[in-house]
Design an enzyme around this catalytic site. Structure first.
Site, PDB file in Angstrom:
ATOM      1  N   TYR A  67       0.661  -1.211  -0.012  1.00 50.43           N
ATOM      2  CA  TYR A  67       0.163   0.045  -0.027  1.00 50.43           C
ATOM      3  C   TYR A  67       0.908   1.044  -0.174  1.00 50.43           C
ATOM      4  CZ  TYR A  67      -3.772  -2.793   1.049  1.00 50.43           C
ATOM      5  OH  TYR A  67      -4.497  -4.079   1.380  1.00 50.43           O
ATOM      6  N   ASN A  88     -12.852  -0.792  -5.305  1.00 50.37           N
ATOM      7  CA  ASN A  88     -12.129  -1.584  -6.469  1.00 50.37           C
ATOM      8  C   ASN A  88     -13.799  -2.311  -7.265  1.00 50.37           C
ATOM      9  OD1 ASN A  88     -11.825  -2.577  -8.631  1.00 50.37           O
ATOM     10  ND2 ASN A  88     -10.497  -3.905  -7.652  1.00 50.37           N
ATOM     11  N   CYS A  96      -6.559  -5.995  -7.072  1.00 56.00           N
ATOM     12  CA  CYS A  96      -6.222  -5.159  -6.224  1.00 56.00           C
ATOM     13  C   CYS A  96      -5.346  -6.031  -4.768  1.00 56.00           C
ATOM     14  CB  CYS A  96      -7.808  -4.696  -5.855  1.00 56.00           C
ATOM     15  SG  CYS A  96      -9.141  -5.858  -6.127  1.00 56.00           S
TER      16      CYS A  96
END
Length: 128
Positions: A67, A88, A96
DNA sequence: CGCTGCACCCTGA
DNA sequence: TCAGGGTGCAGCG
């Protein structure tokens, strides 16, 4: 185990290349490398989320980033990246699951188990 | 070294 | 406005 249906969101069904996509996903779920570069998805333009998604889509099959990495690229905070990814619309297409926390696997909107399985599919192992 | 608390930035209510 | 989220890091014991 890992089911196609677990990963399909309404965002995918709006795509007119859906049959092409379905084929790719089938290959993907057999554990083979598939690029989704050419897949067009509806996503908010000119928005913060779009920048995050764009960055995340650069991750190739088998690659992972944290991240923090994404946050630095986009110029924001890790927290905000997680927030964006949780929304998402198209799992897999915007990978992701390839974005993990620095200390471990991190979270996942559809459940960490799915994330683990997806990563396992790509050759990573986050089993405890 | 493990645990806790706060800062980071953006959304949705 | 404000609370909270798929985190990270500093501070403390």
């Amino acid at each position: 185990m890992l089911d196609f249906c677990d990963c399909v969101e309404p965002g995918l069904k709006q795509n007119k290349d859906f049959s092409n996509l379905f084929q790719k996903l089938s290959v993907y779920f057999q554990g083979n490398r598939v690029e989704f570069d050419d897949v067009k998805v509806r996503m908010p333009q000119n928005s913060f989320r779009a920048r995050v998604f764009k960055q995340v889509r650069k991750l190739k099959w088998g690659e992972t980033a944290t991240y923090k990495d994404i946050a630095e690229e986009v110029g924001t905070s890790p927290r905000a990246v997680g927030m964006a990814l949780s929304k998402n619309p198209v799992l897999i297409i915007i990978p992701c699951h390839r974005v993990v926390a620095e200390n471990g696997i991190g979270g996942y909107s559809r459940g960490v188990e799915i994330k683990k399985n997806l990563l396992k599919l790509e050759g990573h192992n986050f089993n405890d």
